[in-house]
Scaffold this motif. Structure first.
Motif, PDB file in Angstrom:
ATOM      1  N   ILE A   4       0.837  -1.198   0.000  1.00 42.25           N
ATOM      2  CA  ILE A   4       0.000   0.000   0.000  1.00 42.25           C
ATOM      3  C   ILE A   4       0.872   1.249   0.000  1.00 42.25           C
ATOM      4  N   LEU A   5       1.921   1.247   0.805  1.00 45.27           N
ATOM      5  CA  LEU A   5       2.837   2.386   0.833  1.00 45.27           C
ATOM      6  C   LEU A   5       3.461   2.613  -0.535  1.00 45.27           C
ATOM      7  N   MET A   6       3.869   1.536  -1.174  1.00 45.44           N
ATOM      8  CA  MET A   6       4.456   1.637  -2.507  1.00 45.44           C
ATOM      9  C   MET A   6       3.428   2.172  -3.509  1.00 45.44           C
ATOM     10  N   TYR A   7       2.219   1.674  -3.419  1.00 49.51           N
ATOM     11  CA  TYR A   7       1.141   2.128  -4.312  1.00 49.51           C
ATOM     12  C   TYR A   7       0.916   3.629  -4.148  1.00 49.51           C
ATOM     13  N   LEU A   8       0.816   4.074  -2.911  1.00 52.87           N
ATOM     14  CA  LEU A   8       0.594   5.502  -2.650  1.00 52.87           C
ATOM     15  C   LEU A   8       1.772   6.337  -3.127  1.00 52.87           C
ATOM     16  N   PHE A   9       2.969   5.879  -2.854  1.00 52.60           N
ATOM     17  CA  PHE A   9       4.156   6.650  -3.235  1.00 52.60           C
ATOM     18  C   PHE A   9       4.265   6.763  -4.754  1.00 52.60           C
ATOM     19  N   GLU A  10       4.066   5.655  -5.444  1.00 52.62           N
ATOM     20  CA  GLU A  10       4.205   5.668  -6.896  1.00 52.62           C
ATOM     21  C   GLU A  10       3.069   6.412  -7.590  1.00 52.62           C
ATOM     22  N   ASN A  11       1.851   6.307  -7.052  1.00 53.36           N
ATOM     23  CA  ASN A  11       0.699   6.897  -7.725  1.00 53.36           C
ATOM     24  C   ASN A  11       0.397   8.332  -7.326  1.00 53.36           C
ATOM     25  N   TYR A  12       0.859   8.764  -6.187  1.00 52.07           N
ATOM     26  CA  TYR A  12       0.554  10.121  -5.750  1.00 52.07           C
ATOM     27  C   TYR A  12       1.803  10.946  -5.521  1.00 52.07           C
ATOM     28  N   ILE A  13       2.626  10.515  -4.616  1.00 50.03           N
ATOM     29  CA  ILE A  13       3.745  11.333  -4.184  1.00 50.03           C
ATOM     30  C   ILE A  13       4.798  11.417  -5.267  1.00 50.03           C
ATOM     31  N   GLU A  29     -10.579   4.451  -2.292  1.00 50.56           N
ATOM     32  CA  GLU A  29      -9.791   4.195  -3.493  1.00 50.56           C
ATOM     33  C   GLU A  29      -8.878   2.995  -3.308  1.00 50.56           C
ATOM     34  N   LEU A  30      -8.243   2.917  -2.150  1.00 52.66           N
ATOM     35  CA  LEU A  30      -7.352   1.779  -1.886  1.00 52.66           C
ATOM     36  C   LEU A  30      -8.125   0.469  -1.803  1.00 52.66           C
ATOM     37  N   THR A  31      -9.333   0.524  -1.269  1.00 49.57           N
ATOM     38  CA  THR A  31     -10.187  -0.671  -1.222  1.00 49.57           C
ATOM     39  C   THR A  31     -10.543  -1.111  -2.637  1.00 49.57           C
ATOM     40  N   ARG A  32     -10.893  -0.143  -3.481  1.00 49.60           N
ATOM     41  CA  ARG A  32     -11.208  -0.461  -4.890  1.00 49.60           C
ATOM     42  C   ARG A  32      -9.980  -1.020  -5.610  1.00 49.60           C
ATOM     43  N   ALA A  33      -8.791  -0.623  -5.184  1.00 49.44           N
ATOM     44  CA  ALA A  33      -7.558  -1.130  -5.798  1.00 49.44           C
ATOM     45  C   ALA A  33      -7.230  -2.547  -5.329  1.00 49.44           C
ATOM     46  N   GLU A  37      -8.980  -3.432   4.280  1.00 45.75           N
ATOM     47  CA  GLU A  37      -9.213  -2.301   5.190  1.00 45.75           C
ATOM     48  C   GLU A  37      -8.193  -2.235   6.323  1.00 45.75           C
ATOM     49  N   GLN A  38      -7.919  -3.360   6.955  1.00 43.79           N
ATOM     50  CA  GLN A  38      -6.984  -3.381   8.078  1.00 43.79           C
ATOM     51  C   GLN A  38      -5.578  -2.954   7.638  1.00 43.79           C
ATOM     52  N   GLU A  39      -5.144  -3.439   6.491  1.00 39.65           N
ATOM     53  CA  GLU A  39      -3.820  -3.068   5.974  1.00 39.65           C
ATOM     54  C   GLU A  39      -3.783  -1.596   5.569  1.00 39.65           C
ATOM     55  N   ILE A  40      -4.875  -1.108   5.028  1.00 40.96           N
ATOM     56  CA  ILE A  40      -4.955   0.304   4.652  1.00 40.96           C
ATOM     57  C   ILE A  40      -4.778   1.183   5.886  1.00 40.96           C
ATOM     58  N   GLN A  41      -5.468   0.845   6.966  1.00 39.14           N
ATOM     59  CA  GLN A  41      -5.368   1.640   8.191  1.00 39.14           C
ATOM     60  C   GLN A  41      -3.945   1.621   8.754  1.00 39.14           C
ATOM     61  N   LYS A  42      -3.295   0.476   8.698  1.00 34.82           N
ATOM     62  CA  LYS A  42      -1.906   0.382   9.176  1.00 34.82           C
ATOM     63  C   LYS A  42      -0.982   1.252   8.328  1.00 34.82           C
ATOM     64  N   ALA A  43      -1.165   1.210   7.020  1.00 28.30           N
ATOM     65  CA  ALA A  43      -0.315   2.001   6.122  1.00 28.30           C
ATOM     66  C   ALA A  43      -0.531   3.496   6.336  1.00 28.30           C
TER      67      ALA A  43
END
Length: 157
Positions: A4-13, A29-33, A37-43
């Motif tokens: 998830i961190l990699m996804y966010l970094f590559e797609n946004y940051i 958006e992350l759920t649709r990807a 949910e639990q991993e999203i909250q941790k990230a």
């Protein structure tokens, strides 16, 4: 969580796209990807703690006077960061990509990751994320980005 961190970094940051500010919208958006949910909250919590650490001058748990100190790794850190990773951190310090404070933030963020196997490539991405989030580290970020995307011909250290 690291995915998830990699996804966010590559797609946004990293792509400099406009970052979705709304927590719920980002979660959806992350759920649709396809992320859970639990991993999203941790990230997202990991990223929030990284953002908190960018105020190194005022909130740091690091004694800035110890800039020449030798880093002794704990047993847990040595388990997560193998000798190749620890050597790469030292290499980055010698190059001036990491300083004392950013090294400690990198180690802190690595230890927060919940991953069974942590690799040198994972470390490089964590370093890049940390440098991106620390004000005044633009040159170090550019240098690290070059190290991340160039292919080395031999050992780096």
């Amino acid at each position: 969580m690291f995915d998830i961190l990699m996804y966010l970094f590559e797609n946004y940051i990293h792509s400099e796209m406009e970052v979705v500010v709304d927590h719920d919208e980002l979660t959806n958006e992350l759920t649709r990807a396809g992320f859970r949910e639990q991993e999203i909250q941790k990230a997202l919590a990991w990223l929030e703690r990284l953002a908190d650490l960018q105020e190194l001058e005022t909130k740091s748990y690091i004694d800035a006077s110890a800039t020449q100190a030798t880093r002794i790794y704990t047993a847990d850190e040595m388990t997560r960061l193998d000798s190749q990773c620890r050597g790469f951190i030292m290499y980055l310090e010698n190059l001036g990509v990491l300083d004392f404070a950013t090294r400690e933030v990198v180690i802190d963020r690595v230890m927060e990751l919940e991953t069974a196997r942590f690799t040198l490539d994972d470390l490089k991405w964590v370093v890049l994320m940390v440098l991106f989030n620390v004000p005044g580290q633009e040159a170090a970020y550019d240098q690290m980005e070059g190290l991340l995307f160039e292919e080395a011909d031999g050992p780096l250290h």
